[in-house]
Design a protein around this motif. Structure first.
Motif, PDB file in Angstrom:
ATOM      1  N   UNK A 294      -7.391  21.276 -89.801  1.00  0.00           N
ATOM      2  CA  UNK A 294      -8.379  21.954 -88.967  1.00  0.00           C
ATOM      3  C   UNK A 294      -8.002  21.787 -87.501  1.00  0.00           C
ATOM      4  N   UNK A 295      -8.111  22.872 -86.745  1.00  0.00           N
ATOM      5  CA  UNK A 295      -7.829  22.798 -85.309  1.00  0.00           C
ATOM      6  C   UNK A 295      -9.092  23.229 -84.571  1.00  0.00           C
ATOM      7  N   UNK A 296      -9.970  22.275 -84.190  1.00  0.00           N
ATOM      8  CA  UNK A 296     -11.179  22.684 -83.471  1.00  0.00           C
ATOM      9  C   UNK A 296     -10.796  23.204 -82.098  1.00  0.00           C
ATOM     10  N   UNK A 297     -11.226  24.425 -81.804  1.00  0.00           N
ATOM     11  CA  UNK A 297     -10.881  25.035 -80.515  1.00  0.00           C
ATOM     12  C   UNK A 297     -12.034  24.940 -79.538  1.00  0.00           C
ATOM     13  N   UNK A 298     -12.062  25.871 -78.588  1.00  0.00           N
ATOM     14  CA  UNK A 298     -13.064  25.850 -77.525  1.00  0.00           C
ATOM     15  C   UNK A 298     -13.828  27.168 -77.520  1.00  0.00           C
ATOM     16  N   UNK A 299     -15.162  27.064 -77.526  1.00  0.00           N
ATOM     17  CA  UNK A 299     -16.008  28.242 -77.338  1.00  0.00           C
ATOM     18  C   UNK A 299     -16.584  28.140 -75.939  1.00  0.00           C
ATOM     19  N   UNK A 300     -16.293  29.134 -75.097  1.00  0.00           N
ATOM     20  CA  UNK A 300     -16.768  29.102 -73.711  1.00  0.00           C
ATOM     21  C   UNK A 300     -17.864  30.143 -73.543  1.00  0.00           C
ATOM     22  N   UNK A 301     -19.086  29.692 -73.248  1.00  0.00           N
ATOM     23  CA  UNK A 301     -20.201  30.633 -73.034  1.00  0.00           C
ATOM     24  C   UNK A 301     -20.551  30.642 -71.549  1.00  0.00           C
TER      25      UNK A 301
END
Length: 455
Positions: A294-301
């Motif tokens: 698993x590669x947790x990425x970045x969610x930018x809001x």
């Protein structure tokens, strides 16, 4: 006689607002370098961002959230982009704006969930056995048809494959022969056949035949190196949303419904929670077996104050799920109403969600920093601005805003060219400044001339 220089036709990269940001600009010890990677100032915020990058790399950050808070034009979006550049292309980075969730077709929570899944990557490692080489012979063996009659059916195919190291003769199933016909494989083509699935891929024509014709639409490829029979490790990067979308709309099928579905324009449909849970099960099994990681990425809001109370309560739950990315919020609001309620709260975010966030503050830029940023922007836009002009632009940035000063660069360059100069001097910027108002001056004029406008 007139000689003109021919301009190169290679596509120039379009210059966007944050083209100059190449990373966070930190040294080996994680301290911010005053001017590096397109960043100026904001030392504390950048160092905090650097720590976040390290935590993401060590996978210690999943399910946590950050908030960039600061006045407009202080580099919040730039910081998020800097973090994404530092993480590299292999870590998913999914940017969105708070107002994107309001859609007439799909629920708000569904839009949020979709972006959550886009920000989680899965790296799948697969060992494949392949046979590859140049086709030296291709002979289908026919037998009498089982069904009777005069027709003949193909029992098997004999194919010869040649590489630099040797040749091999293979006996293939008739179904693979159909795939060979579909790919239009002929003797002299370089192909590879997957042993597990029987898939056939035609790579191109062998370069031994390159001189066969004068004009040819073929792609010539060299003879494959190594043995005919190889084991290859293939690494694929997909996001969980890709898996959701692929399983939500299965392709193919001969019945009338799926044919209709293929012909009609697909409407944006919701992906059910049940399907997602099934996919999570499969993903977890892959991870346990060591096939995938698993590669947790970045969610930018961005503009997170645009979300309403329903979205915020959903975010509380989504952040606690086992498969969740790192979420970065950005806002420029002070104490204001939480959308959908009459409750006032810092940054327009409910207090219970604020409790879960690490907050990074961005400071307003000083005059010297503004001049450095303007110099970087001028360099990116390939403009030459004189020292005096830059100092004057810095004054405008202090008086109005940094964004307004950056926007005056392009009109000033056009004015300078009209006056027959390559360099932009103070007079050009003054002329541009007199032509265009900034928001503060415009508001002041409205205040003074209130009676002339329709209120």
């Amino acid at each position: 006689m007139k000689i003109e220089e021919v301009q190169s036709t290679t596509k120039k990269q379009r210059i966007a607002t944050h083209t100059h940001i190449k990373g966070l600009g930190l040294d080996a010890n994680g301290n911010a370098v005053p001017l590096a990677a397109g960043f100026v100032g904001q030392a504390q915020a950048r160092e905090a961002g650097g720590l976040v990058v390290d935590m993401i790399r060590q996978k210690k950050m999943a399910g946590r959230a950050l908030l960039f808070a600061g006045p407009p034009g202080t580099g919040k979006t730039a910081l998020a982009l800097g973090i994404s550049q530092e993480l590299g292309s292999k870590v998913p980075f999914c940017p969105m704006v708070g107002s994107e969730v309001y859609s007439s077709e799909v629920k708000k929570t569904e839009v949020l969930m979709e972006n959550f899944r886009r920000a989680i990557g899965l790296r799948i490692k697969e060992n494949k056995e392949v046979y590859e080489g140049e086709v030296t012979e291709l002979s289908p063996e026919e037998t009498e048809s089982v069904t009777g009659g005069y027709g003949k059916s193909i029992s098997h195919v004999i194919i010869g494959l040649k590489t630099v190291k040797g040749t091999k003769q293979l006996k293939l199933d008739p179904t693979i022969y159909d795939a060979l016909i579909k790919e239009k494989v002929a003797v002299g083509d370089v192909i590879y056949i997957e042993a597990n699935s029987g898939a056939v891929k035609r790579v191109g024509r062998s370069d031994a035949f390159a001189t066969e014709f004068d004009l040819e639409a073929e792609e010539y490829v060299p003879l494959p190196k190594g043995e005919v029979h190889k084991k290859k490790e293939i690494v694929q990067d997909v996001t969980l949303h890709d898996l959701d979308a692929a399983n939500a709309r299965p392709q193919g099928g001969q019945d009338i419904l799926s044919l209709m579905g293929q012909m009609m324009k697909p409407r944006k449909t919701e992906i059910t929670d049940k399907l997602r849970q099934e996919i999570n099960k499969v993903v977890n099994r892959y991870i346990d077996e060591g096939i995938a990681e698993l590669v947790p990425g970045v969610l930018f809001i961005d503009e997170v104050h645009m979300l309403d109370i329903e979205c915020f309560s959903y975010l509380n739950r989504a952040l606690e799920s086992s498969l969740s990315p790192i979420v970065i919020f950005a806002t420029n609001r002070g104490v204001c109403d939480v959308r959908g309620t009459t409750m006032k709260s810092p940054h327009g975010i409910p207090v219970d969600l604020l409790d879960r966030l690490l907050i990074i503050r961005t400071e307003t830029y000083g005059p010297a920093e503004m001049i450095q940023i303007l110099a970087i922007r001028a360099q990116v836009e390939e403009l030459v601005v004189e020292e005096e002009g830059l100092a004057y632009l810095g004054e405008i940035g202090q008086r109005a805003s940094l964004r307004h000063a950056v926007q005056l660069l392009s009109p000033a360059s056009v004015i300078a060219r009209m006056n027959g100069r390559e360099n932009i001097c103070k007079a050009d910027i003054e002329e541009g400044d007199s032509l265009y108002l900034d928001a503060k001056s415009s508001a002041k004029l409205l205040q003074e001339q209130q009676d002339r406008y329709i209120a």
